[in-house]
Design a protein around this motif. Structure first.
Motif, PDB file in Angstrom:
ATOM      1  N   ASP B 257       0.860  -1.175   0.000  1.00  0.00           N
ATOM      2  CA  ASP B 257       0.000   0.000   0.000  1.00  0.00           C
ATOM      3  C   ASP B 257       0.900   1.229   0.000  1.00  0.00           C
ATOM      4  OD1 ASP B 257      -2.564   0.797  -0.142  1.00  0.00           O
ATOM      5  OD2 ASP B 257      -3.087   0.405   1.937  1.00  0.00           O
ATOM      6  N   GLU B 300       1.257  13.248  -3.957  1.00  0.00           N
ATOM      7  CA  GLU B 300       0.215  14.273  -3.818  1.00  0.00           C
ATOM      8  C   GLU B 300      -1.173  13.701  -4.081  1.00  0.00           C
ATOM      9  OE1 GLU B 300       1.177  17.443  -6.479  1.00  0.00           O
ATOM     10  OE2 GLU B 300       3.013  17.921  -5.377  1.00  0.00           O
ATOM     11  N   SER B 302      -2.137  10.536  -3.965  1.00  0.00           N
ATOM     12  CA  SER B 302      -2.532   9.345  -3.215  1.00  0.00           C
ATOM     13  C   SER B 302      -2.569   9.567  -1.710  1.00  0.00           C
ATOM     14  CB  SER B 302      -1.563   8.189  -3.502  1.00  0.00           C
ATOM     15  OG  SER B 302      -0.298   8.485  -2.948  1.00  0.00           O
ATOM     16  N   GLY B 303      -1.689  10.459  -1.206  1.00  0.00           N
ATOM     17  CA  GLY B 303      -1.592  10.636   0.240  1.00  0.00           C
ATOM     18  C   GLY B 303      -0.766   9.550   0.910  1.00  0.00           C
ATOM     19  N   TYR B 304      -0.087   8.725   0.129  1.00  0.00           N
ATOM     20  CA  TYR B 304       0.752   7.671   0.707  1.00  0.00           C
ATOM     21  C   TYR B 304       1.939   8.284   1.444  1.00  0.00           C
ATOM     22  CZ  TYR B 304      -1.509   3.787  -1.746  1.00  0.00           C
ATOM     23  OH  TYR B 304      -2.380   2.845  -2.177  1.00  0.00           O
ATOM     24  N   ASP B 305       2.432   7.569   2.471  1.00  0.00           N
ATOM     25  CA  ASP B 305       3.609   8.067   3.176  1.00  0.00           C
ATOM     26  C   ASP B 305       4.805   7.138   2.990  1.00  0.00           C
ATOM     27  OD1 ASP B 305       2.849   5.981   4.728  1.00  0.00           O
ATOM     28  OD2 ASP B 305       2.617   7.119   6.583  1.00  0.00           O
ATOM     29  N   ASP B 334       7.853  16.011   4.358  1.00  0.00           N
ATOM     30  CA  ASP B 334       6.485  15.485   4.319  1.00  0.00           C
ATOM     31  C   ASP B 334       6.329  14.147   5.040  1.00  0.00           C
ATOM     32  OD1 ASP B 334       5.779  17.679   2.871  1.00  0.00           O
ATOM     33  OD2 ASP B 334       5.868  16.692   0.911  1.00  0.00           O
ATOM     34  N   LYS B 335       7.380  13.752   5.774  1.00  0.00           N
ATOM     35  CA  LYS B 335       7.359  12.502   6.550  1.00  0.00           C
ATOM     36  C   LYS B 335       7.036  11.292   5.685  1.00  0.00           C
ATOM     37  CE  LYS B 335       6.400  15.028  10.751  1.00  0.00           C
ATOM     38  NZ  LYS B 335       6.457  16.352  10.093  1.00  0.00           N
ATOM     39  N   ILE B 336       7.684  11.237   4.545  1.00  0.00           N
ATOM     40  CA  ILE B 336       7.502  10.109   3.625  1.00  0.00           C
ATOM     41  C   ILE B 336       8.737   9.226   3.691  1.00  0.00           C
ATOM     42  CG2 ILE B 336       7.334   9.464   1.180  1.00  0.00           C
ATOM     43  CD1 ILE B 336       5.764  12.155   0.824  1.00  0.00           C
ATOM     44  N   VAL B 359      13.312   8.679   7.890  1.00  0.00           N
ATOM     45  CA  VAL B 359      11.996   8.865   8.500  1.00  0.00           C
ATOM     46  C   VAL B 359      11.581   7.669   9.354  1.00  0.00           C
ATOM     47  CG1 VAL B 359       9.546   9.265   8.105  1.00  0.00           C
ATOM     48  CG2 VAL B 359      11.223  10.474   6.739  1.00  0.00           C
ATOM     49  N   ARG B 360      11.457   6.532   8.739  1.00  0.00           N
ATOM     50  CA  ARG B 360      11.125   5.316   9.486  1.00  0.00           C
ATOM     51  C   ARG B 360      12.049   4.240   8.982  1.00  0.00           C
ATOM     52  NH1 ARG B 360       6.041   7.649   9.445  1.00  0.00           N
ATOM     53  NH2 ARG B 360       6.027   7.388   7.205  1.00  0.00           N
TER      54      ARG B 360
END
Lengths: 224, 616
Positions: B257, B300, B302-305, B334-336, B359-360
């Motif tokens: 996802d 932009e 999709s809003g996926y991170d 944008d914390k992606i 980020v992660r």
């Protein structure tokens, strides 16, 4: 940072999206809308999003509430417009404003339930029996519950959770308007109510549509 | 819109969100205003199919046209299938809710052999006759593409047209051809005659196959308008290839996802076991600017991170450093998170690792593939133990405490010592962790070893090799388990029965169509799901068809045998594959394409151009 409460509706194809998935969807929607979200701090930063009361899969609603926290000074109307431009079919923001009530104080929900039967006779039988049963002192149903950590089936008296009801019948369609217990402690799903009555009568519906119309607080105010 | 019949069963099944469509960025058109309706079918569940990049690309290719509408179809799960059959609800497409059988084109993507039975099941659920010969009308035309189309012979009785190679341009052409012939009122045969002449299309009915007494193929003869060899299509410039500006954002959770960006197609490595490494040649890179722009746009919309930079070997991308440097500016803000799958141990740098952890932190997976240097040389993996060690050093120093290592067992020339070598390499990784002074404090190490079973595939240097028998694979799996002496190493293996079936279908010929049908009639479907795979039913099907599966899986072929896929041309020459096979048996490596061109021949597909040389 300020808290903003969004009232949204869930209809059409969106009713098949579970509560958890609505949560994930909204997390993405606020990113797409580029709202100035306040992010939690820590190893896995994420925007703050909280929902007032989960809705069962397959039910429509006009009274879904979601709280978010934003930074900066975007107006409520802009938040509404930006989000609506990027939400999937069936999810729509109706209004945006400062939270008034605490979600913990929700005690009831109003529903419109439409029950369609195969025949007119079944519908009128259901209508008559349902009225009778809901007027009575006891309507027992089994609900999954917990005893300590064990999952068990609990017997509950649904009458304790029915606050208001009005039932009518036209042709093969039964319309039930009711106010049922909702919230953290007591909760009655209208589908369970309908199916319990059906089991007593010994018939089964063809189609069932449930719309949640309003959430009510313990002081009998409309939640907003 | 969804019919009342569909609505009723939706609330009686698990995860109804899989069957309703309406997701953000899904495309709904007016069906009366389009000339061609295309049902893109993924023969597995929604969660798996929606993770597939190829479908997203081809969905855009078709829907970018005003005269065509592409919709999605997935295999319904068992509970849904039961309700559909019980209530006589035929398979529908998600966007419109309309019956699949009424579409002009029904296209399947064949990503893995064990999805073949699902193709039959979906055709049946749609109410479409399984066999191509039982569908005399111009529409629906049933097409199939994807990696397994490179040896689609086992499916050739069911499919009208196979699409070979990259689908961007061929799908567009296919739509135009269907439109033309529908308008002209052509017969199905007229249409097939036309389509067979175009590069990238293969009409199996236009080839006659004869067999020798020993079961091998004696001749394959092209007829009608079909070329002697059907050549795969390629997109020559990745920067100009259609790429979606929007991904459909599933409303329910799916396997992958996230935003997926394809950074190049093809591979420079030439690992001899790897089918993708040969099928997708020649290598063609997308420029970093284009990748970044596409990622930005997709985030932009999709809003996926999370963004996954996808390819067969991501650290081989020549533009990786500049791309990451540039992207991190906005992804961090944008914390992606950026994920890099398919990294190699021989070019994993400190810089790269730092960027991964911004980020992660995602998990780290490397694939040494074999346990000893001799075997790694035989399969041309071209990594050394030092490469593996220096990489895990960096990872541990960078704070990782868990690594995943991928291996295969059953590789050609493999001995039990090579198998034990897998456990020994795992042990060395564990030891390395405790040797490091700057290892993460207060934590143990976890090494997860996945040892899958090797399946020889067409268009690889190992296409002539016998697959290890199930007994041999089981013995090797046991030997591997016995060679591990610490709980810090976790081993997972594949069931030998599924690997065997995959091996049979991968190198099968058209006589297997009958077996697939029989197996499906016995209830086989979702064969790639271990809990649903019915080996006994498959074996019954072989028995009834009078076909020995061992002939396909465990037999060594001669170099001069006519292979079932020899009349398909994927660019790589047979002479090259034979040479590579010989070198494997001598444990001699072939340097990767940027060091020296190995002369595989695939650049002929791209007018002699190959990015491995121009970007060396």
């Amino acid at each position: 940072m300020r808290s903003v409460r969004l009232n949204f509706s869930k209809t059409g194809r969106a009713i098949y999206i579970s509560h958890l998935d609505v949560n994930r969807m909204m997390t993405r929607a606020v990113r797409r809308a580029q709202l100035p979200m306040w992010y939690t701090e820590g190893f896995n930063p994420h925007p703050y999003i909280a929902f007032a009361l989960p809705l069962s899969l397959g039910q429509s609603s006009d009274c879904e509430y979601m709280d978010i926290r934003i930074e900066g000074d975007m107006t409520d109307e802009e938040i509404r417009q930006r989000l609506n431009a990027t939400l999937p079919e069936g999810i729509s923001i109706l209004s945006v404003g400062a939270p008034v009530h605490d979600a913990k104080d929700i005690s009831a929900a109003q529903y419109f339930v439409k029950i369609i039967f195969e025949t007119d006779a079944e519908a009128s039988l259901f209508c008559e029996k349902a009225d009778e049963l809901m007027k009575g002192a006891e309507l027992i149903a089994e609900k999954p519950g917990k005893k300590g950590h064990r999952k068990i089936m609990k017997q509950v008296n649904l009458i304790d959770f029915i606050f208001e009801r009005k039932i009518t019948c036209t042709g093969n369609v039964v319309n039930l308007q009711c106010s049922l217990a909702a919230g953290n402690t007591n909760n009655l799903n209208p589908t369970l109510l309908v199916e319990t009555i059906e089991n007593c009568v010994g018939i089964h519906h063809k189609q069932l549509y449930v719309v949640r119309k309003k959430l009510i607080t313990k002081n009998n105010e409309i939640f907003r | 819109m969804l019919s009342e019949k569909i609505q009723k069963i939706l609330l009686e099944v698990q995860k109804p969100g899989r069957y309703v469509g309406g997701e953000l960025n899904s495309v709904v058109k007016d069906k009366d205003s389009v000339a061609v309706r295309y049902a893109f079918c993924f023969p597995d569940t929604y969660e798996i199919g929606m993770s597939h990049l190829g479908m997203k690309i081809l969905y855009s290719v078709v829907n970018n046209r005003d005269d065509a509408w592409c919709e999605r179809v997935f295999a319904p799960d068992n509970d849904m299938e039961e309700k559909m059959r019980e209530q006589n609800v035929p398979l529908w497409a998600l966007e419109s809710g309309d019956d699949v059988k009424d579409f002009d084109l029904i296209g399947f993507t064949l990503q893995y052999e064990l999805s073949f039975s699902n193709v039959l099941n979906m055709l049946d659920l749609a109410g479409v006759p399984l066999y191509s010969k039982d569908r005399p009308d111009m529409t629906p035309i049933v097409v199939a593409g994807g990696p397994c189309a490179c040896n689609a012979e086992p499916m050739s009785d069911f499919i009208d047209v196979f699409m070979l190679g990259d689908g961007e341009e061929t799908t567009d052409l296919l739509i135009s051809l269907v439109k033309k012939h529908k308008e002209a009122g052509s017969s199905k045969l007229d249409f097939l005659r036309d389509v067979a002449q175009h590069k990238g299309f293969y009409v199996p009915a236009f080839y006659d196959v004869e067999y020798n007494a020993d079961g091998t193929i004696s001749s394959v003869t092209a007829k009608e308008t079909a070329p002697e060899k059907a050549e795969k299509a390629i997109v020559s410039d990745m920067d100009k290839a259609v790429y979606p500006e929007k991904f459909i954002v599933p409303s329910i959770e799916v396997v992958h996802d996230r935003v997926t960006a394809e950074i190049f197609r093809g591979c420079i490595r030439g690992c001899r076991f790897c089918q993708a490494g040969f099928l997708y040649r020649p290598i063609r890179e997308k420029s970093p600017e284009v990748v970044e722009e596409q990622c930005k746009k997709l985030c932009e919309t999709s809003g996926y991170d999370e963004i996954s930079l996808c390819s067969l070997s991501t650290s081989d991308y020549t533009g990786l450093q500049p791309l990451l440097n540039s992207m991190l500016d906005w992804t961090t803000k944008d914390k992606i998170n950026i994920a890099l799958p398919s990294l190699r141990v021989d070019n994993f740098s400190d810089e790269l690792m730092e960027k991964l952890a911004v980020v992660r932190r995602s998990s780290l997976t490397f694939a040494p593939e074999a346990g000893t240097q001799r075997l790694r040389d035989a399969i041309n993996k071209n990594v050394t133990e030092e490469d593996v060690m220096s990489t895990v050093d960096k990872a541990f120093a960078g704070g990782w405490t868990a690594v995943k290592l991928y291996f295969m067992i059953g590789l050609p020339t493999e001995t039990l010592d090579d198998v034990a070598g897998i456990a020994q390499l795992g042990q060395k990784v564990v030891d390395e962790f405790y040797r490091l002074p700057d290892r993460p404090k207060g934590k143990g190490v976890q090494v997860s070893i996945s040892a899958s079973s090797f399946v020889p595939k067409p268009f690889t240097p190992f296409q002539w090799e016998p697959q290890d028998t199930q007994e041999m694979l089981a013995e090797k799996q046991e030997h591997l388990m016995a060679s591990v002496t610490t709980k810090k190493i976790k081993i997972s293996t594949h069931t030998t029965q599924t690997s065997f079936m995959e091996g049979v279908l991968a190198r099968g010929d058209r006589r297997l169509s009958k077996v697939i049908e029989l197996a499906w009639r016995k209830g086989c479907k979702f064969d790639s799901w271990d809990d649903q795979f019915r080996y006994d039913k498959w074996m019954e099907a072989f028995e009834e068809a009078g076909i020995d599966p061992v002939f396909y899986a465990n037999r060594r072929r001669d170099y001069d045998e006519i292979l079932p896929w020899d009349h398909l041309d994927y660019g790589v020459s047979k002479t090259f594959l034979i040479n590579e096979n010989k070198k494997a048996h001598e444990s001699v490596t072939t340097p990767h394409c940027r060091i020296k061109c190995a002369g595989c021949g695939a650049n002929k597909l791209n007018g002699g151009k190959c990015d491995a040389l121009s970007k060396a």
